[in-house]
Design a protein around this motif. Sequence first.
Motif, short mmCIF file in Angstrom:
data_model
loop_
_atom_site.label_atom_id
_atom_site.label_comp_id
_atom_site.label_asym_id
_atom_site.label_seq_id
_atom_site.Cartn_x
_atom_site.Cartn_y
_atom_site.Cartn_z
N ASP A 1 -6.86 -14.30 -1.17
CA ASP A 1 -6.22 -15.43 -1.43
C ASP A 1 -5.60 -15.83 -2.22
OD1 ASP A 1 -8.35 -16.43 -2.38
OD2 ASP A 1 -8.77 -18.61 -1.60
N SER A 2 -5.53 -14.91 -2.80
CA SER A 2 -4.91 -14.67 -4.70
C SER A 2 -3.46 -14.03 -3.79
CB SER A 2 -5.00 -13.97 -5.05
OG SER A 2 -4.56 -13.57 -6.20
N PRO A 3 -2.36 -15.37 -4.81
CA PRO A 3 -1.34 -14.94 -4.12
C PRO A 3 -0.43 -13.79 -4.95
CG PRO A 3 -1.55 -17.14 -5.75
CD PRO A 3 -2.75 -16.26 -5.84
N THR A 4 -0.90 -13.34 -6.02
CA THR A 4 -0.28 -12.53 -7.05
C THR A 4 -1.15 -11.04 -7.09
OG1 THR A 4 -1.65 -13.42 -8.94
CG2 THR A 4 0.21 -14.70 -8.91
N GLY A 5 -0.59 -10.09 -7.46
CA GLY A 5 -0.96 -9.10 -7.97
C GLY A 5 -0.56 -8.25 -6.61
N PRO A 6 -1.86 -6.61 -6.91
CA PRO A 6 -1.71 -5.76 -5.88
C PRO A 6 -2.47 -5.52 -4.78
CG PRO A 6 -2.33 -4.48 -7.55
CD PRO A 6 -2.38 -6.53 -8.02
N VAL A 7 -2.12 -5.83 -3.57
CA VAL A 7 -2.95 -6.43 -2.09
C VAL A 7 -2.86 -4.84 -1.47
CG1 VAL A 7 -3.13 -7.60 -0.46
CG2 VAL A 7 -2.39 -8.47 -2.44
N LEU A 8 -4.25 -4.73 -1.53
CA LEU A 8 -4.40 -2.94 -0.33
C LEU A 8 -4.82 -3.74 0.95
CD1 LEU A 8 -5.14 -0.32 0.02
CD2 LEU A 8 -7.10 -0.46 -0.47
N VAL A 9 -3.52 -3.45 1.51
CA VAL A 9 -3.73 -3.92 3.33
C VAL A 9 -4.01 -2.57 3.96
CG1 VAL A 9 -2.14 -4.35 5.31
CG2 VAL A 9 -1.83 -5.82 1.93
N ILE A 10 -5.32 -2.75 4.76
CA ILE A 10 -6.25 -1.76 5.52
C ILE A 10 -5.34 -2.36 6.65
CG2 ILE A 10 -7.13 -0.90 3.91
CD1 ILE A 10 -9.44 -2.32 5.01
N ALA A 11 -5.77 -1.69 7.71
CA ALA A 11 -5.15 -1.48 9.27
C ALA A 11 -6.86 -0.36 10.04
CB ALA A 11 -4.20 -1.45 9.67
N LEU A 12 -7.35 -0.44 10.58
CA LEU A 12 -8.41 -0.24 11.36
C LEU A 12 -8.39 0.02 12.13
CD1 LEU A 12 -11.61 1.30 11.40
CD2 LEU A 12 -12.70 -1.56 11.51
N VAL A 13 -7.68 1.32 13.04
CA VAL A 13 -6.98 1.71 14.06
C VAL A 13 -8.20 2.38 14.99
CG1 VAL A 13 -5.38 3.23 15.65
CG2 VAL A 13 -5.21 2.48 12.56
#
Length: 194
Positions: A75-87
């Motif tokens: 829930d951190s609002p700053t910095g890089p986020v690795l968004v993953i979508a498990l297909v």
Amino acid sequence: AAARVAADPLPTNYELVRQAARQASMKLATTMPELAGEKPLVLRSAVKHAGDFLVENALSSALTESGRPVRARPDSPTGPVLVIALVDLGLAYTRVHRRAWLGDKRVEREARARLFARVVDQDEGKVLWADQTEAKVRDEVRHSDLGTLEEKSDASYLKATLPPERWNKIVEPAVVTGIVVGLIVLFFSNQDTK
């Protein structure tokens, strides 16, 4: 199919799926370029999937092993986020066969993991990197071992059904035809004796 040493325990269905998730995660971790500053990454799932925790855990481990810091607070609002979508994450029994006419019945298993990933800079709102990967792990086990290798879990990605055996397509109609022909011959042979 990979040969196994007798001392090695066979992986359960869950462990086989976990191996596929781990291989896919390692591929992503090795293809991800160096990011400016290498701030700790936050992992976040784009869509809900029953196997999210399994893949997130494998990806966290792969990233940490490759020297990339990972933060535990999604829930951190700053910095890089690795968004993953498990297909796709799952297991299938791809083939049932016998090595010899009356030999052991064998089952081929295939675990698969496919995911999409992108690194988004939350501060600037831009995509820094995107990729996709998939991994498959196959093995072959005795049919009699399936009872101990199948998980007692409700997870949909661990459910697999056995495909029909090839010989059923030939033997069953031949047996039925044989029975019907036998009954007809018996019926007509009884007619002649009267």
